[in-house]
Design a protein around this motif. Structure first.
Motif, PDB file in Angstrom:
ATOM      1  N   ALA A   2       0.845  -1.192   0.000  1.00 38.53           N
ATOM      2  CA  ALA A   2       0.000   0.000   0.000  1.00 38.53           C
ATOM      3  C   ALA A   2       0.883   1.244   0.000  1.00 38.53           C
ATOM      4  O   ALA A   2       1.913   1.290   0.671  1.00 38.53           O
ATOM      5  CB  ALA A   2      -0.904  -0.003   1.227  1.00 38.53           C
ATOM      6  N   THR A   3       0.472   2.265  -0.764  1.00 37.36           N
ATOM      7  CA  THR A   3       1.303   3.460  -0.906  1.00 37.36           C
ATOM      8  C   THR A   3       0.527   4.716  -0.535  1.00 37.36           C
ATOM      9  O   THR A   3      -0.706   4.703  -0.418  1.00 37.36           O
ATOM     10  CB  THR A   3       1.828   3.589  -2.344  1.00 37.36           C
ATOM     11  OG1 THR A   3       0.718   3.666  -3.250  1.00 37.36           O
ATOM     12  CG2 THR A   3       2.704   2.401  -2.706  1.00 37.36           C
ATOM     13  N   ARG A   5       1.004   9.447  -0.373  1.00 41.78           N
ATOM     14  CA  ARG A   5       1.769  10.635  -0.726  1.00 41.78           C
ATOM     15  C   ARG A   5       2.729  10.974   0.414  1.00 41.78           C
ATOM     16  O   ARG A   5       2.404  10.778   1.588  1.00 41.78           O
ATOM     17  CB  ARG A   5       0.856  11.825  -0.959  1.00 41.78           C
ATOM     18  CG  ARG A   5      -0.139  11.676  -2.101  1.00 41.78           C
ATOM     19  CD  ARG A   5      -1.072  12.876  -2.124  1.00 41.78           C
ATOM     20  NE  ARG A   5      -1.751  13.014  -0.836  1.00 41.78           N
ATOM     21  CZ  ARG A   5      -2.297  14.153  -0.386  1.00 41.78           C
ATOM     22  NH1 ARG A   5      -2.230  15.247  -1.110  1.00 41.78           N
ATOM     23  NH2 ARG A   5      -2.913  14.188   0.784  1.00 41.78           N
ATOM     24  N   VAL A  19       6.002  12.695  -3.612  1.00 43.98           N
ATOM     25  CA  VAL A  19       5.785  11.448  -4.351  1.00 43.98           C
ATOM     26  C   VAL A  19       4.426  10.874  -3.967  1.00 43.98           C
ATOM     27  O   VAL A  19       3.835  11.269  -2.961  1.00 43.98           O
ATOM     28  CB  VAL A  19       6.904  10.419  -4.046  1.00 43.98           C
ATOM     29  CG1 VAL A  19       8.275  10.992  -4.378  1.00 43.98           C
ATOM     30  CG2 VAL A  19       6.851   9.968  -2.582  1.00 43.98           C
ATOM     31  N   ASP A  20       3.932   9.939  -4.745  1.00 48.10           N
ATOM     32  CA  ASP A  20       2.658   9.275  -4.427  1.00 48.10           C
ATOM     33  C   ASP A  20       2.826   7.771  -4.264  1.00 48.10           C
ATOM     34  O   ASP A  20       1.839   7.036  -4.209  1.00 48.10           O
ATOM     35  CB  ASP A  20       1.594   9.585  -5.476  1.00 48.10           C
ATOM     36  CG  ASP A  20       1.977   9.139  -6.880  1.00 48.10           C
ATOM     37  OD1 ASP A  20       3.009   8.436  -7.035  1.00 48.10           O
ATOM     38  OD2 ASP A  20       1.252   9.489  -7.833  1.00 48.10           O
ATOM     39  N   ASP A  21       4.083   7.307  -4.176  1.00 41.33           N
ATOM     40  CA  ASP A  21       4.323   5.868  -4.063  1.00 41.33           C
ATOM     41  C   ASP A  21       5.159   5.506  -2.831  1.00 41.33           C
ATOM     42  O   ASP A  21       5.838   4.493  -2.804  1.00 41.33           O
ATOM     43  CB  ASP A  21       5.018   5.353  -5.324  1.00 41.33           C
ATOM     44  CG  ASP A  21       6.363   6.027  -5.581  1.00 41.33           C
ATOM     45  OD1 ASP A  21       6.705   6.996  -4.869  1.00 41.33           O
ATOM     46  OD2 ASP A  21       7.083   5.579  -6.499  1.00 41.33           O
ATOM     47  N   ALA A  22       5.086   6.359  -1.790  1.00 43.29           N
ATOM     48  CA  ALA A  22       5.794   6.039  -0.546  1.00 43.29           C
ATOM     49  C   ALA A  22       5.064   4.918   0.188  1.00 43.29           C
ATOM     50  O   ALA A  22       3.830   4.802   0.119  1.00 43.29           O
ATOM     51  CB  ALA A  22       5.891   7.271   0.346  1.00 43.29           C
ATOM     52  N   GLU A  23       5.801   4.108   0.900  1.00 42.49           N
ATOM     53  CA  GLU A  23       5.203   2.989   1.643  1.00 42.49           C
ATOM     54  C   GLU A  23       4.412   3.496   2.841  1.00 42.49           C
ATOM     55  O   GLU A  23       4.866   4.369   3.580  1.00 42.49           O
ATOM     56  CB  GLU A  23       6.303   2.047   2.116  1.00 42.49           C
ATOM     57  CG  GLU A  23       5.800   0.846   2.900  1.00 42.49           C
ATOM     58  CD  GLU A  23       6.918  -0.044   3.400  1.00 42.49           C
ATOM     59  OE1 GLU A  23       6.619  -0.994   4.149  1.00 42.49           O
ATOM     60  OE2 GLU A  23       8.088   0.220   3.049  1.00 42.49           O
ATOM     61  N   GLU A  60      16.207   9.663   0.870  1.00 46.52           N
ATOM     62  CA  GLU A  60      14.978   8.857   0.791  1.00 46.52           C
ATOM     63  C   GLU A  60      14.268   8.711   2.142  1.00 46.52           C
ATOM     64  O   GLU A  60      13.931   7.625   2.576  1.00 46.52           O
ATOM     65  CB  GLU A  60      15.282   7.473   0.190  1.00 46.52           C
ATOM     66  CG  GLU A  60      15.980   7.506  -1.165  1.00 46.52           C
ATOM     67  CD  GLU A  60      15.107   8.114  -2.267  1.00 46.52           C
ATOM     68  OE1 GLU A  60      13.892   8.245  -2.066  1.00 46.52           O
ATOM     69  OE2 GLU A  60      15.667   8.463  -3.330  1.00 46.52           O
ATOM     70  N   ASN A  62      11.041  10.639   4.639  1.00 44.72           N
ATOM     71  CA  ASN A  62       9.912  11.561   4.618  1.00 44.72           C
ATOM     72  C   ASN A  62      10.236  12.778   5.479  1.00 44.72           C
ATOM     73  O   ASN A  62      10.732  12.649   6.594  1.00 44.72           O
ATOM     74  CB  ASN A  62       8.654  10.881   5.152  1.00 44.72           C
ATOM     75  CG  ASN A  62       8.228   9.699   4.317  1.00 44.72           C
ATOM     76  OD1 ASN A  62       8.704   9.514   3.203  1.00 44.72           O
ATOM     77  ND2 ASN A  62       7.339   8.883   4.854  1.00 44.72           N
TER      78      ASN A  62
END
Length: 364
Positions: A2-3, A5, A19-23, A60, A62
């Motif tokens: 699941a990802t 933003r 990004v919109d594909d962060a864990e 990398e 948040n």
């Protein structure tokens, strides 16, 4: 997987992007944490420091250092949280080496449950966007004024703290119109100090309304030093060791502090402290993230957790909620800048110090 933003650093220093594909993190691996969905996030100078400065940059990760939101999942060994759906606020620290999902500029993040401020304890008048600006200011004030400087906690009705009476003592808060400065002025006044502050003249009336005894314009260093010395002399405090909390760490504020502090004083700065020629003053670095009880990475080294800070923080958090509810601590005005897509744009405005006597937040 699941990802979500998230505003994240890239591989190279100085780069960050939404990004919109962060864990999406899980409490399963962090059982003393809660998963929070923020409603608003505060925007801070330390956020762009995390991007720009090699001593705290990590690739990398948040971004995001303060928030208000709701608990959506609770770890099996979590303490301090009563229920899913609880509204919480607080500070995060993106370089906490034990916590790779700490940054709150995201749809979800993890944080230890017993470090949080409980918004529903603060009274019905507090807006979530205001609560989003509490974490960094309150943790910095606690770590500097009540841990390093060892001031007595303010008393509040049934929350009286048994301490020896303090002699008359002064504190200089450089950058009083910053969010941390406005909170620090109020706590210092409640703890019985004579408060002096620097800011722009258009904020003088607000600073005095918050509890400052005297104000001075930081833009003229020599005049500012003279004004503060005159105010100290008028109070009979010009020869007594005093405290200084530098909420800017730049733009002449260290020079002002160096020019006014008597020998034996303590200077604490939100930037790595330096007062050339003042070997007679104790220098300390404000590190509010220590309230989180995590180790963290700084200048390539892992700094251990500080339980002597994180444990008393819990009592300070409960007292702070009561002080807000009772109207003894006023929260800063806020400017909502937009959503997560406006975080990086707002950071650019902070780099230019475009906010005065107000707190920048973004809605998630």
């Amino acid at each position: 997987m699941a990802t979500m933003r998230a505003v994240r650093t890239r591989k190279d220093l100085g780069q960050a992007v939404l990004v919109d594909d962060a864990e999406i993190p899980s409490v399963a691996a962090y059982p003393d944490h809660v998963l929070v969905k923020p409603s608003y996030v505060g925007i801070n100078h330390c956020d762009y420091f995390t991007v720009d400065h090699p001593f705290i940059f990590q690739p990398e990760i948040n971004l995001g250092s303060e928030f208000c939101g709701k608990v959506v999942d609770i770890g099996a060994h979590c303490q301090g949280i009563r229920k899913i759906g609880e509204r919480v606020a607080g500070c995060t620290f993106t370089c906490a080496s034990a916590m790779p999902y700490a940054g709150c500029h995201a749809d979800y993040f993890l944080i230890k449950g017993d470090t949080l401020l409980l918004v529903d304890n603060m009274g019905d008048q507090i807006l979530e966007e205001q609560a989003a600006g509490l974490g960094v200011a309150f943790s910095t004030v606690f770590q500097t004024m009540y841990h390093l400087m060892k001031l007595p906690f303010p008393s509040l009705e049934d929350w009286a703290v048994e301490t020896e009476p303090l002699p008359k003592r002064a504190i200089l808060i450089a950058g009083g119109a910053t969010n941390t400065g406005m909170i620090a002025i109020q706590f210092a006044k409640l703890s019985g100090l004579t408060v002096l502050t620097t800011c722009s003249p258009h904020n003088f009336a607000l600073m005095k309304d918050l509890g400052a005894h005297a104000t001075s314009d930081y833009k003229d260093t020599e005049s500012c030093i003279a004004d503060i010395k005159a105010a100290l002399q008028a109070e009979g405090l010009d020869k007594e060791p005093m405290l200084a909390l530098d909420c800017v760490g730049n733009f002449g504020s260290p020079e002002v502090c160096a020019g006014v502090l008597p020998a034996g004083s303590t200077y604490v700065s939100v930037a790595p402290p330096s007062l050339p020629g003042r070997d007679d003053v104790t220098l300390e670095f404000a590190q509010g993230q220590r309230v989180l009880g995590d180790s963290y990475t700084f200048n390539g080294q892992v700094i251990p957790a500080y339980p002597e800070v994180s444990e008393p923080w819990k009592a300070f958090a409960r007292l702070s909620e009561r002080l807000i509810s009772a109207g003894r601590i006023r929260l800063s005005p806020v400017q909502v800048q937009g959503g997560l897509d406006k975080v990086l744009e707002t950071l650019e405005l902070l780099r230019e110090w475009k906010f005065s006597a107000t707190k920048a937040v973004c809605k998630v």
